[in-house]
Design a protein around this motif. Structure first.
Motif, PDB file in Angstrom:
ATOM      1  N   VAL A 149      -3.646   4.110  -0.916  1.00 31.60           N
ATOM      2  CA  VAL A 149      -3.680   3.254   0.331  1.00 31.60           C
ATOM      3  C   VAL A 149      -2.787   2.058   0.012  1.00 31.60           C
ATOM      4  CG1 VAL A 149      -5.245   1.927   1.457  1.00 31.60           C
ATOM      5  CG2 VAL A 149      -6.190   4.015   0.899  1.00 31.60           C
ATOM      6  N   GLU A 150      -2.618   1.599  -0.926  1.00 24.50           N
ATOM      7  CA  GLU A 150      -1.841   0.344  -1.280  1.00 24.50           C
ATOM      8  C   GLU A 150      -0.240   0.838  -1.085  1.00 24.50           C
ATOM      9  OE1 GLU A 150      -2.831  -1.120  -5.011  1.00 24.50           O
ATOM     10  OE2 GLU A 150      -4.330  -2.582  -4.301  1.00 24.50           O
ATOM     11  N   LYS A 151       0.250   2.218  -1.394  1.00 18.39           N
ATOM     12  CA  LYS A 151       1.449   2.583  -1.115  1.00 18.39           C
ATOM     13  C   LYS A 151       1.684   2.809   0.225  1.00 18.39           C
ATOM     14  CE  LYS A 151       2.055   5.136  -5.751  1.00 18.39           C
ATOM     15  NZ  LYS A 151       2.147   6.123  -6.288  1.00 18.39           N
ATOM     16  N   ASP A 152       0.768   3.504   1.083  1.00 23.31           N
ATOM     17  CA  ASP A 152       0.662   3.476   2.338  1.00 23.31           C
ATOM     18  C   ASP A 152       0.898   2.224   3.150  1.00 23.31           C
ATOM     19  OD1 ASP A 152       0.786   6.118   2.127  1.00 23.31           O
ATOM     20  OD2 ASP A 152      -1.427   6.313   2.867  1.00 23.31           O
ATOM     21  N   MET A 153       0.244   1.145   2.575  1.00 23.11           N
ATOM     22  CA  MET A 153       0.326  -0.301   3.194  1.00 23.11           C
ATOM     23  C   MET A 153       1.696  -0.680   3.211  1.00 23.11           C
ATOM     24  SD  MET A 153      -3.331  -1.963   2.301  1.00 23.11           S
ATOM     25  CE  MET A 153      -2.616  -3.664   2.749  1.00 23.11           C
ATOM     26  N   ALA A 154       2.345  -0.591   1.890  1.00 15.28           N
ATOM     27  CA  ALA A 154       3.654  -1.163   1.640  1.00 15.28           C
ATOM     28  C   ALA A 154       4.451  -0.530   2.569  1.00 15.28           C
ATOM     29  CB  ALA A 154       3.976  -0.879   0.181  1.00 15.28           C
ATOM     30  N   LYS A 155       4.573   0.903   2.910  1.00 16.57           N
ATOM     31  CA  LYS A 155       5.406   1.542   3.783  1.00 16.57           C
ATOM     32  C   LYS A 155       5.342   0.938   5.190  1.00 16.57           C
ATOM     33  CE  LYS A 155       5.181   6.318   1.335  1.00 16.57           C
ATOM     34  NZ  LYS A 155       4.814   7.393   1.053  1.00 16.57           N
ATOM     35  N   HIS A 156       4.147   0.916   5.763  1.00 18.63           N
ATOM     36  CA  HIS A 156       3.923   0.346   6.893  1.00 18.63           C
ATOM     37  C   HIS A 156       4.121  -1.093   7.128  1.00 18.63           C
ATOM     38  CE1 HIS A 156       2.317   4.001   8.734  1.00 18.63           C
ATOM     39  NE2 HIS A 156       1.597   4.238   7.727  1.00 18.63           N
ATOM     40  N   ARG A 157       4.041  -1.864   6.168  1.00 21.67           N
ATOM     41  CA  ARG A 157       4.642  -3.264   6.046  1.00 21.67           C
ATOM     42  C   ARG A 157       5.992  -3.145   6.193  1.00 21.67           C
ATOM     43  NH1 ARG A 157       1.537  -5.635   2.177  1.00 21.67           N
ATOM     44  NH2 ARG A 157       2.554  -4.178   0.545  1.00 21.67           N
ATOM     45  N   GLU A 158       6.774  -2.398   5.485  1.00 25.36           N
ATOM     46  CA  GLU A 158       8.161  -2.343   5.560  1.00 25.36           C
ATOM     47  C   GLU A 158       8.518  -2.246   6.935  1.00 25.36           C
ATOM     48  OE1 GLU A 158       9.975  -0.184   2.620  1.00 25.36           O
ATOM     49  OE2 GLU A 158       8.978  -1.190   1.125  1.00 25.36           O
ATOM     50  N   SER A 159       7.891  -1.055   7.627  1.00 15.53           N
ATOM     51  CA  SER A 159       8.344  -0.622   8.874  1.00 15.53           C
ATOM     52  C   SER A 159       7.998  -1.590   9.890  1.00 15.53           C
ATOM     53  CB  SER A 159       7.278   0.760   9.483  1.00 15.53           C
ATOM     54  OG  SER A 159       7.571   1.209  10.508  1.00 15.53           O
ATOM     55  N   VAL A 160       7.010  -2.532   9.882  1.00 19.26           N
ATOM     56  CA  VAL A 160       6.478  -3.522  10.621  1.00 19.26           C
ATOM     57  C   VAL A 160       7.641  -4.631  10.787  1.00 19.26           C
ATOM     58  CG1 VAL A 160       4.898  -5.322  11.095  1.00 19.26           C
ATOM     59  CG2 VAL A 160       4.219  -3.034  10.857  1.00 19.26           C
ATOM     60  N   GLN A 161       8.084  -4.787   9.366  1.00 19.26           N
ATOM     61  CA  GLN A 161       9.139  -5.834   9.235  1.00 19.26           C
ATOM     62  C   GLN A 161      10.487  -5.391   9.917  1.00 19.26           C
ATOM     63  OE1 GLN A 161       9.104  -6.357   5.094  1.00 19.26           O
ATOM     64  NE2 GLN A 161       7.758  -7.993   5.221  1.00 19.26           N
ATOM     65  N   LYS A 162      10.985  -4.089   9.736  1.00 25.74           N
ATOM     66  CA  LYS A 162      12.061  -3.695  10.396  1.00 25.74           C
ATOM     67  C   LYS A 162      11.840  -3.636  11.947  1.00 25.74           C
ATOM     68  CE  LYS A 162      13.315  -0.643   6.629  1.00 25.74           C
ATOM     69  NZ  LYS A 162      13.385   0.747   6.153  1.00 25.74           N
ATOM     70  N   LEU A 163      10.724  -3.249  12.434  1.00 28.60           N
ATOM     71  CA  LEU A 163      10.460  -3.008  13.705  1.00 28.60           C
ATOM     72  C   LEU A 163      10.694  -4.834  14.512  1.00 28.60           C
ATOM     73  CD1 LEU A 163       7.833  -0.452  14.426  1.00 28.60           C
ATOM     74  CD2 LEU A 163      10.316  -0.511  15.199  1.00 28.60           C
ATOM     75  N   GLN A 164      10.010  -5.612  13.665  1.00 26.75           N
ATOM     76  CA  GLN A 164      10.174  -6.966  14.255  1.00 26.75           C
ATOM     77  C   GLN A 164      11.543  -7.641  14.029  1.00 26.75           C
ATOM     78  OE1 GLN A 164       7.438  -8.952  11.341  1.00 26.75           O
ATOM     79  NE2 GLN A 164       5.655  -8.896  12.704  1.00 26.75           N
ATOM     80  N   GLN A 165      12.318  -7.279  13.194  1.00 28.14           N
ATOM     81  CA  GLN A 165      13.729  -7.649  13.055  1.00 28.14           C
ATOM     82  C   GLN A 165      14.557  -6.867  14.124  1.00 28.14           C
ATOM     83  OE1 GLN A 165      14.791  -6.411   9.067  1.00 28.14           O
ATOM     84  NE2 GLN A 165      13.995  -8.381   8.121  1.00 28.14           N
ATOM     85  N   GLN A 166      14.187  -5.688  14.635  1.00 32.19           N
ATOM     86  CA  GLN A 166      14.972  -5.130  15.422  1.00 32.19           C
ATOM     87  C   GLN A 166      14.330  -5.740  17.002  1.00 32.19           C
ATOM     88  OE1 GLN A 166      13.749  -0.878  15.747  1.00 32.19           O
ATOM     89  NE2 GLN A 166      14.773  -0.605  13.651  1.00 32.19           N
ATOM     90  N   TYR A 167      13.389  -6.049  17.177  1.00 35.00           N
ATOM     91  CA  TYR A 167      12.942  -6.883  18.555  1.00 35.00           C
ATOM     92  C   TYR A 167      13.440  -8.126  18.492  1.00 35.00           C
ATOM     93  CZ  TYR A 167       9.691  -8.576  22.009  1.00 35.00           C
ATOM     94  OH  TYR A 167       9.237  -9.353  22.927  1.00 35.00           O
ATOM     95  N   GLN A 168      13.596  -8.813  17.542  1.00 36.01           N
ATOM     96  CA  GLN A 168      14.182 -10.337  17.674  1.00 36.01           C
ATOM     97  C   GLN A 168      15.569 -10.217  17.816  1.00 36.01           C
ATOM     98  OE1 GLN A 168      13.395 -11.864  13.700  1.00 36.01           O
ATOM     99  NE2 GLN A 168      11.374 -12.460  14.246  1.00 36.01           N
ATOM    100  N   VAL A 169      16.258  -9.034  17.338  1.00 40.96           N
ATOM    101  CA  VAL A 169      17.893  -8.875  17.650  1.00 40.96           C
ATOM    102  C   VAL A 169      17.843  -8.547  19.140  1.00 40.96           C
ATOM    103  CG1 VAL A 169      19.741  -7.325  17.470  1.00 40.96           C
ATOM    104  CG2 VAL A 169      18.420  -8.099  15.204  1.00 40.96           C
ATOM    105  N   ALA A 170      17.009  -7.831  19.572  1.00 44.64           N
ATOM    106  CA  ALA A 170      16.999  -7.348  20.978  1.00 44.64           C
ATOM    107  C   ALA A 170      16.728  -8.448  22.015  1.00 44.64           C
ATOM    108  CB  ALA A 170      16.068  -6.272  21.411  1.00 44.64           C
ATOM    109  N   LEU A 171      15.937  -9.427  21.543  1.00 42.82           N
ATOM    110  CA  LEU A 171      15.599 -10.550  22.335  1.00 42.82           C
ATOM    111  C   LEU A 171      16.790 -11.477  22.429  1.00 42.82           C
ATOM    112  CD1 LEU A 171      12.028 -11.505  21.667  1.00 42.82           C
ATOM    113  CD2 LEU A 171      12.945 -10.407  23.702  1.00 42.82           C
ATOM    114  N   ALA A 172      17.428 -11.594  21.142  1.00 42.37           N
ATOM    115  CA  ALA A 172      18.637 -12.426  21.071  1.00 42.37           C
ATOM    116  C   ALA A 172      19.979 -11.864  21.672  1.00 42.37           C
ATOM    117  CB  ALA A 172      18.874 -12.779  19.688  1.00 42.37           C
ATOM    118  N   MET A 173      19.803 -10.638  22.091  1.00 37.02           N
ATOM    119  CA  MET A 173      20.854 -10.111  22.735  1.00 37.02           C
ATOM    120  C   MET A 173      20.949 -10.489  24.372  1.00 37.02           C
ATOM    121  SD  MET A 173      21.815  -6.595  20.844  1.00 37.02           S
ATOM    122  CE  MET A 173      23.277  -6.517  19.749  1.00 37.02           C
ATOM    123  N   LYS A 174      19.842 -10.785  24.763  1.00 33.85           N
ATOM    124  CA  LYS A 174      19.585 -10.889  26.186  1.00 33.85           C
ATOM    125  C   LYS A 174      20.293 -12.193  26.645  1.00 33.85           C
ATOM    126  CE  LYS A 174      15.222  -8.349  26.877  1.00 33.85           C
ATOM    127  NZ  LYS A 174      14.258  -8.282  27.282  1.00 33.85           N
TER     128      LYS A 174
END
Length: 125
Positions: A100-125
């Motif tokens: 479960v901890e390994k799965d959590m680490a994978k999803h944490r990374e995924s959440v961080q990447k999505l947050q970065q992508q969202y921030q980039v998308a907001l900055a481009m507006k």
């Protein structure tokens, strides 16, 4: 909000839900493991005490409100089997927790990447 941003937000929310569910599962597993560890320690102490007794000592087991006489060797075997069972459960619980901890680490990374992508998308507006 454009389609790309909306899709990112939706993906981010679903990843966060999965991550939060994994956190809850992890907390349950930690509680379970803690309980098993305390039971294991308790049973090891009981076995140590039983090993201190001489063969002619009397041992009683509590069944509901009644104390029933039990053979010393039978008590040792029962506690030994209980220790073995709890040890197996503890190992299983630990393995599951690691997974479960390994799965959590994978999803944490995924959440961080999505947050970065969202921030980039907001900055481009």
């Amino acid at each position: 909000m454009d389609k790309n941003s909306a899709a990112l937000v939706k993906k981010l929310q679903s990843e966060l839900e999965v991550y939060q569910n994994l956190q809850k599962t992890c907390m349950k597993l930690v509680k379970q493991r803690t309980l098993l560890e305390s039971q294991l320690n308790e049973n090891k102490c009981v076995l140590d005490e039983l090993n201190l007794l001489a063969p002619d000592n009397k041992v009683y087991k509590l069944y509901g409100p009644v104390l029933v006489k039990q053979e010393l060797e039978e008590s040792r075997q029962n506690v030994g089997k209980r220790i073995e069972y709890i040890s197996k459960e503890l190992k299983s619980s630990t393995d599951t927790l690691e997974s479960v901890e390994k799965d959590m680490a994978k999803h944490r990374e995924s959440v961080q990447k999505l947050q970065q992508q969202y921030q980039v998308a907001l900055a481009m507006k």
